[in-house]
Write a protein that holds these residues in place. Sequence first.
Motif, PDB file in Angstrom:
ATOM      1  N   VAL A 152       0.838  -1.199   0.000  1.00 17.76           N
ATOM      2  CA  VAL A 152       0.000   0.000   0.000  1.00 17.76           C
ATOM      3  C   VAL A 152       0.872   1.247   0.000  1.00 17.76           C
ATOM      4  CG1 VAL A 152      -1.775   1.261   1.273  1.00 17.76           C
ATOM      5  CG2 VAL A 152      -1.863  -1.226   1.155  1.00 17.76           C
ATOM      6  N   GLY A 153       2.034   1.173   0.619  1.00 18.52           N
ATOM      7  CA  GLY A 153       2.957   2.303   0.601  1.00 18.52           C
ATOM      8  C   GLY A 153       3.424   2.646  -0.803  1.00 18.52           C
ATOM      9  N   ILE A 154       3.589   1.635  -1.655  1.00 19.63           N
ATOM     10  CA  ILE A 154       3.979   1.890  -3.046  1.00 19.63           C
ATOM     11  C   ILE A 154       2.886   2.671  -3.764  1.00 19.63           C
ATOM     12  CG2 ILE A 154       4.603   0.794  -5.231  1.00 19.63           C
ATOM     13  CD1 ILE A 154       5.625  -1.586  -3.637  1.00 19.63           C
ATOM     14  N   ILE A 155       1.648   2.268  -3.533  1.00 18.17           N
ATOM     15  CA  ILE A 155       0.518   2.954  -4.167  1.00 18.17           C
ATOM     16  C   ILE A 155       0.421   4.393  -3.672  1.00 18.17           C
ATOM     17  CG2 ILE A 155      -1.980   2.892  -4.494  1.00 18.17           C
ATOM     18  CD1 ILE A 155      -1.784  -0.159  -3.989  1.00 18.17           C
ATOM     19  N   ASP A 156       0.623   4.596  -2.382  1.00 19.06           N
ATOM     20  CA  ASP A 156       0.586   5.955  -1.830  1.00 19.06           C
ATOM     21  C   ASP A 156       1.662   6.838  -2.453  1.00 19.06           C
ATOM     22  OD1 ASP A 156      -1.499   5.218  -0.216  1.00 19.06           O
ATOM     23  OD2 ASP A 156      -0.228   4.757   1.508  1.00 19.06           O
ATOM     24  N   ILE A 157       2.860   6.293  -2.627  1.00 19.64           N
ATOM     25  CA  ILE A 157       3.962   7.071  -3.205  1.00 19.64           C
ATOM     26  C   ILE A 157       3.662   7.440  -4.654  1.00 19.64           C
ATOM     27  CG2 ILE A 157       6.382   6.929  -3.921  1.00 19.64           C
ATOM     28  CD1 ILE A 157       6.872   5.225  -1.424  1.00 19.64           C
ATOM     29  N   ILE A 158       3.109   6.483  -5.407  1.00 16.25           N
ATOM     30  CA  ILE A 158       2.794   6.753  -6.814  1.00 16.25           C
ATOM     31  C   ILE A 158       1.784   7.892  -6.936  1.00 16.25           C
ATOM     32  CG2 ILE A 158       1.682   5.788  -8.867  1.00 16.25           C
ATOM     33  CD1 ILE A 158       2.904   3.099  -8.141  1.00 16.25           C
ATOM     34  N   ARG A 159       0.783   7.887  -6.073  1.00 16.06           N
ATOM     35  CA  ARG A 159      -0.292   8.876  -6.200  1.00 16.06           C
ATOM     36  C   ARG A 159       0.037  10.195  -5.501  1.00 16.06           C
ATOM     37  NH1 ARG A 159      -6.126   6.264  -5.419  1.00 16.06           N
ATOM     38  NH2 ARG A 159      -6.578   8.279  -6.388  1.00 16.06           N
ATOM     39  N   ALA A 160       0.695  10.138  -4.344  1.00 15.66           N
ATOM     40  CA  ALA A 160       0.915  11.358  -3.562  1.00 15.66           C
ATOM     41  C   ALA A 160       2.178  12.106  -3.965  1.00 15.66           C
ATOM     42  CB  ALA A 160       0.968  11.012  -2.074  1.00 15.66           C
ATOM     43  N   PHE A 161       3.245  11.386  -4.310  1.00 17.08           N
ATOM     44  CA  PHE A 161       4.518  12.039  -4.593  1.00 17.08           C
ATOM     45  C   PHE A 161       4.795  12.178  -6.088  1.00 17.08           C
ATOM     46  CE2 PHE A 161       4.971  10.445  -0.293  1.00 17.08           C
ATOM     47  CZ  PHE A 161       5.566  11.512   0.357  1.00 17.08           C
ATOM     48  N   TYR A 162       4.408  11.167  -6.860  1.00 18.17           N
ATOM     49  CA  TYR A 162       4.647  11.229  -8.300  1.00 18.17           C
ATOM     50  C   TYR A 162       3.423  11.713  -9.077  1.00 18.17           C
ATOM     51  CZ  TYR A 162       8.952   8.680  -7.395  1.00 18.17           C
ATOM     52  OH  TYR A 162      10.192   8.308  -6.928  1.00 18.17           O
ATOM     53  N   HIS A 163       2.298  11.854  -8.381  1.00 20.29           N
ATOM     54  CA  HIS A 163       1.064  12.370  -8.986  1.00 20.29           C
ATOM     55  C   HIS A 163       0.697  11.602 -10.255  1.00 20.29           C
ATOM     56  CE1 HIS A 163       1.282  15.691  -6.167  1.00 20.29           C
ATOM     57  NE2 HIS A 163       2.532  15.914  -6.556  1.00 20.29           N
ATOM     58  N   ARG A 164       0.845  10.292 -10.164  1.00 25.44           N
ATOM     59  CA  ARG A 164       0.462   9.412 -11.268  1.00 25.44           C
ATOM     60  C   ARG A 164      -0.781   8.635 -10.860  1.00 25.44           C
ATOM     61  NH1 ARG A 164       4.896   8.335 -14.610  1.00 25.44           N
ATOM     62  NH2 ARG A 164       3.385   7.210 -15.912  1.00 25.44           N
ATOM     63  N   SER A 165      -1.615   8.355 -11.825  1.00 26.81           N
ATOM     64  CA  SER A 165      -2.829   7.593 -11.538  1.00 26.81           C
ATOM     65  C   SER A 165      -2.548   6.101 -11.671  1.00 26.81           C
ATOM     66  CB  SER A 165      -3.951   7.996 -12.499  1.00 26.81           C
ATOM     67  OG  SER A 165      -3.584   7.711 -13.842  1.00 26.81           O
ATOM     68  N   ILE A 166      -3.215   5.330 -10.858  1.00 28.36           N
ATOM     69  CA  ILE A 166      -3.094   3.878 -10.905  1.00 28.36           C
ATOM     70  C   ILE A 166      -4.488   3.302 -10.690  1.00 28.36           C
ATOM     71  CG2 ILE A 166      -2.448   3.829  -8.458  1.00 28.36           C
ATOM     72  CD1 ILE A 166      -0.884   1.267  -9.027  1.00 28.36           C
ATOM     73  N   SER A 167      -4.881   2.388 -11.545  1.00 27.88           N
ATOM     74  CA  SER A 167      -6.235   1.844 -11.478  1.00 27.88           C
ATOM     75  C   SER A 167      -6.409   0.972 -10.241  1.00 27.88           C
ATOM     76  CB  SER A 167      -6.539   1.029 -12.736  1.00 27.88           C
ATOM     77  OG  SER A 167      -5.702  -0.120 -12.800  1.00 27.88           O
ATOM     78  N   PHE A 168      -7.665   0.796  -9.865  1.00 28.19           N
ATOM     79  CA  PHE A 168      -7.958  -0.030  -8.694  1.00 28.19           C
ATOM     80  C   PHE A 168      -7.490  -1.465  -8.909  1.00 28.19           C
ATOM     81  CE2 PHE A 168     -10.791  -3.125  -6.699  1.00 28.19           C
ATOM     82  CZ  PHE A 168     -10.622  -2.803  -5.361  1.00 28.19           C
ATOM     83  N   PHE A 169      -7.719  -1.997 -10.105  1.00 25.21           N
ATOM     84  CA  PHE A 169      -7.338  -3.385 -10.364  1.00 25.21           C
ATOM     85  C   PHE A 169      -5.824  -3.559 -10.277  1.00 25.21           C
ATOM     86  CE2 PHE A 169      -5.965  -6.693 -13.359  1.00 25.21           C
ATOM     87  CZ  PHE A 169      -6.612  -7.790 -12.797  1.00 25.21           C
ATOM     88  N   THR A 170      -5.070  -2.612 -10.820  1.00 26.57           N
ATOM     89  CA  THR A 170      -3.612  -2.700 -10.764  1.00 26.57           C
ATOM     90  C   THR A 170      -3.118  -2.616  -9.324  1.00 26.57           C
ATOM     91  OG1 THR A 170      -3.470  -1.648 -12.941  1.00 26.57           O
ATOM     92  CG2 THR A 170      -1.466  -1.699 -11.606  1.00 26.57           C
ATOM     93  N   ALA A 171      -3.689  -1.690  -8.555  1.00 26.43           N
ATOM     94  CA  ALA A 171      -3.291  -1.555  -7.154  1.00 26.43           C
ATOM     95  C   ALA A 171      -3.651  -2.807  -6.362  1.00 26.43           C
ATOM     96  CB  ALA A 171      -3.966  -0.327  -6.543  1.00 26.43           C
ATOM     97  N   TRP A 172      -4.850  -3.319  -6.607  1.00 25.48           N
ATOM     98  CA  TRP A 172      -5.284  -4.538  -5.910  1.00 25.48           C
ATOM     99  C   TRP A 172      -4.390  -5.714  -6.264  1.00 25.48           C
ATOM    100  CZ3 TRP A 172      -7.210  -9.167  -7.905  1.00 25.48           C
ATOM    101  CH2 TRP A 172      -7.769 -10.046  -6.965  1.00 25.48           C
ATOM    102  N   LEU A 173      -4.034  -5.835  -7.544  1.00 24.23           N
ATOM    103  CA  LEU A 173      -3.173  -6.930  -7.979  1.00 24.23           C
ATOM    104  C   LEU A 173      -1.784  -6.819  -7.356  1.00 24.23           C
ATOM    105  CD1 LEU A 173      -3.186  -9.401  -9.863  1.00 24.23           C
ATOM    106  CD2 LEU A 173      -2.273  -7.932 -11.663  1.00 24.23           C
ATOM    107  N   LEU A 174      -1.278  -5.598  -7.213  1.00 26.72           N
ATOM    108  CA  LEU A 174       0.029  -5.394  -6.592  1.00 26.72           C
ATOM    109  C   LEU A 174       0.015  -5.832  -5.132  1.00 26.72           C
ATOM    110  CD1 LEU A 174       2.911  -4.212  -6.528  1.00 26.72           C
ATOM    111  CD2 LEU A 174       1.877  -1.983  -6.020  1.00 26.72           C
ATOM    112  N   VAL A 175      -1.016  -5.432  -4.406  1.00 28.37           N
ATOM    113  CA  VAL A 175      -1.099  -5.790  -2.985  1.00 28.37           C
ATOM    114  C   VAL A 175      -1.259  -7.294  -2.812  1.00 28.37           C
ATOM    115  CG1 VAL A 175      -2.447  -5.517  -0.871  1.00 28.37           C
ATOM    116  CG2 VAL A 175      -2.013  -3.539  -2.337  1.00 28.37           C
TER     117      VAL A 175
END
Length: 212
Positions: A152-175
């Motif tokens: 979840v920390g990876i997803i937070d960094i992508i969205r909060a610091f790099y301001h990149r969008s990531i789909s729910f399915f991709t984030a769920w699959l990563l976790v």
Amino acid sequence: MGEIGTDDRGLAVAKDEEGLAGVVTGDDEETSPIEEVRLTVPSTDDPSLPVWTFRMWTIGLVSCAVMSFLNQFFTYRTEPLIVTQITVQVASLPVGHFMARVLPRTRYRIPAMLGGGEWSLNPGPFNMKEHVLISIFANAGFAFGGGNAYAVGIIDIIRAFYHRSISFFTAWLLVITTQVLGYGWAGLMRKYVVEPAHMWWPSTLVQVSLFR
């Protein structure tokens, strides 16, 4: 053979009449040479106790979901609050006994194509095996001591610091992938860190003592 004592490493040793000491191995490879383990973990098993019960699945799944939500929710606080699985271990005991008291004891026949036999919402008194499995479910929701899933920390960094969008399915699959990878490594290492009788984990002895 004479009395049994312990050496400096905490291993059980047997002293014969001449005072010679040797590590107690025994014929049973599952007998732990650690005295603390033998005093805490029961060496007997009652296969007649029901395990995969409705109570276990209900309390276990609910506790896993609640633990996952609470620990992830509180992670974003300045001072994170971590809810440990011992909370569920203590709280699930009265809940299990309550369900054993109020659930109907009606037995249902299972079709032969599904294995046959009988099934009931309330197969009997709430037992220790159900309690242990519920705690394992809760421990999975607790991310095995980490409080929340690391991915979840990876997803937070992508969205909060790099301001990149990531789909729910991709984030769920990563976790899910990272969590299942941990289970896979645990299964591969089970032969070396779980099954040997001389491998012991002191931090778990406290939790095991609560089950008794």
